[in-house]
Design a protein around this motif. Sequence first.
Motif, PDB file in Angstrom:
ATOM      1  N   LEU A  27       0.842  -1.125   0.116  1.00 57.28           N
ATOM      2  CA  LEU A  27      -0.026  -0.027   0.073  1.00 57.28           C
ATOM      3  C   LEU A  27       0.925   1.300   0.037  1.00 57.28           C
ATOM      4  N   GLY A  28       1.659   1.179   0.858  1.00 53.12           N
ATOM      5  CA  GLY A  28       2.929   2.650   0.712  1.00 53.12           C
ATOM      6  C   GLY A  28       3.706   2.680  -0.493  1.00 53.12           C
ATOM      7  N   SER A  29       3.953   1.638  -1.041  1.00 56.84           N
ATOM      8  CA  SER A  29       4.462   1.723  -2.475  1.00 56.84           C
ATOM      9  C   SER A  29       3.522   2.278  -3.325  1.00 56.84           C
ATOM     10  N   LEU A  30       2.219   1.714  -3.332  1.00 58.06           N
ATOM     11  CA  LEU A  30       1.231   1.998  -4.283  1.00 58.06           C
ATOM     12  C   LEU A  30       1.202   3.715  -4.296  1.00 58.06           C
ATOM     13  N   CYS A  31       0.781   4.036  -3.163  1.00 59.06           N
ATOM     14  CA  CYS A  31       0.449   5.583  -2.716  1.00 59.06           C
ATOM     15  C   CYS A  31       1.426   6.245  -3.202  1.00 59.06           C
ATOM     16  N   MET A  32       2.771   5.967  -3.259  1.00 63.15           N
ATOM     17  CA  MET A  32       3.809   6.583  -3.652  1.00 63.15           C
ATOM     18  C   MET A  32       4.470   6.800  -5.137  1.00 63.15           C
ATOM     19  N   ASN A  33       3.890   5.874  -6.226  1.00 61.01           N
ATOM     20  CA  ASN A  33       4.344   5.914  -7.266  1.00 61.01           C
ATOM     21  C   ASN A  33       4.369   7.306  -7.951  1.00 61.01           C
ATOM     22  N   VAL A  34       3.267   7.872  -7.940  1.00 61.02           N
ATOM     23  CA  VAL A  34       3.280   9.126  -8.748  1.00 61.02           C
ATOM     24  C   VAL A  34       3.919  10.181  -8.062  1.00 61.02           C
ATOM     25  N   PRO A  35       4.018  10.449  -6.542  1.00 60.12           N
ATOM     26  CA  PRO A  35       5.147  11.281  -6.113  1.00 60.12           C
ATOM     27  C   PRO A  35       6.625  10.962  -6.459  1.00 60.12           C
ATOM     28  N   ALA A  36       6.883   9.726  -6.596  1.00 65.28           N
ATOM     29  CA  ALA A  36       8.032   9.298  -6.947  1.00 65.28           C
ATOM     30  C   ALA A  36       8.626   9.757  -8.387  1.00 65.28           C
ATOM     31  N   ALA A  37       7.641   9.569  -9.271  1.00 64.44           N
ATOM     32  CA  ALA A  37       7.768  10.187 -10.520  1.00 64.44           C
ATOM     33  C   ALA A  37       8.305  11.597 -10.395  1.00 64.44           C
TER      34      ALA A  37
END
Length: 383
Positions: free
Chosen positions: A37-47
Motif C-alpha cells: 500500500l505504501g509503494s502504491l501511494c508513492m508511485n506518482v510522487p516518486a515520478a
Amino acid sequence: MLYSVGLGAVTPIVSLTALSLGASTGLAAAMIMIIGLGSLCMNVPAAVLTARFGERATMIFAALWAAIGMATALWSSQLPMLAVGVFLVGMAGAPFNLARQSYLAEVIAPTHRARAMSTLGGTLRVGSLLGPFAASAAMIPLGLDGAYWVGLAAMVVALIVCWWIPERLTHERDVPLTETEKPAQPAKQVSVWSVAKQHARVFGTVGIGVVLLSGVRAARVAVVPLWADAIGLDASVAALIYGLSGLIEVLVFYPAGRLMDKRGRVFVAVPCMAFMGVALFFLPFTQGVVSLSVVAMLLGFGNGIGSGIVMTLGADYAPAAVRPQFLGTWRLGSDMGIMALPLILSGVTAAVSLAAGIWVVCGAAFVGALVLGIFIPRTPRQS
C-alpha cells in the motif's frame, strides 16, 4: 541487492511482530499488505521526485526514508507505530525502484537493455533469498528485533553505495524533442497525468498485460504454501519446496535477458505467462511432495524467465524526455495488479475453494499471455 536484502529480512517477520504486539491472526496477516500500500501511494510522487531531483538523489533519499521506517518498526511498542514503520518502508520502495530503473534505462545501450533489467531483477531475487537467512542468524541472539537490525543496516549501506553512484554525464530528458513529441512545458514540469493521457494506447494494451503479469506473480507467492498446507505438508517442507522454486528463478534470469535482447521481448513475456498458467492449472491436482515440487519448479521457471520483463518493457516504451513520469504510471499499474489479484484469490478462496482461487489466477495468466502476445512487437527494441 542490498535494498532487497533489507526488505527480504523484515517481510516474513512483520506478521510475527504484529502477533507479539497483540494483533489477531487476521490483522497480523494484513500487516504485510501495508508495504504494498505504501509503494502504491508513492508511485506518482516518486515520478515527480525523480524528474525534479534526478535518479541518484532520489535513491539516496529513498534509502534514508527506508532506514527511518526500519528504525520506527524496530522500536515500536504498539501496533500503530509498527504499521507506520512498515508503511514508511513501503513508501520508500516506489522512488527507489523507479529511480533505479530510470537510471539503468538511460545509461545502458538499448541493445543490452533486457540483459541489464533481467540482471537487476536477478539481484533482487538474490537479495530476497539472502535477507531471510541474514535475519534468521540475527534473530538467534536478538529475537524478532534482529530482522529489523538487518533491514536497517542493509538500508544504511545501500544509502552509502547510492551516494557513490556516478551522476549521468548526459541528460536525455533535456534533449530537444521533435515537434510531435515536444511537451507544452519543460520536461521536469510535465505532469504524470498528461504523460498517461498522451500514451494511453500503450497503457491500455501492453500495460494491461503488465498488470496481469504483476498480479499473477504476486498471487503465486501465496498459492504454493497454501496448497502445501491444504494437502497436509509440514511448513518446513513447504518452505523447502518454495526455496527450490526460487532457486530455479535465480538460475534462468540472465539467459532470458539475453534472449529478449537477441530475439525480442515477446519471446520471453508470453512463455513466462504461459508456463505460470500451466503450472497453476495443475497445482490443485498435486497430492504430495514430488508432484508439488515439480509444479512449483515449473512455476519458478516461468517467473524466472520473466525476470526484468516489466522493467524492460517500461524502459522500452518510456520517452526519454519524460521517462520518470511515464515509469511512475507504469509502476502504478504494476502495483495495482500486485494488490488486486491476491485479493481476488483470497475472495474466491473464501467464497468457493482454494482450487477455484488458483484457477482464477491461472485464467489471468493465460489472458495476460494473449494480451502480451498480441501487442508486444516481434523484434528487439533498439531505441
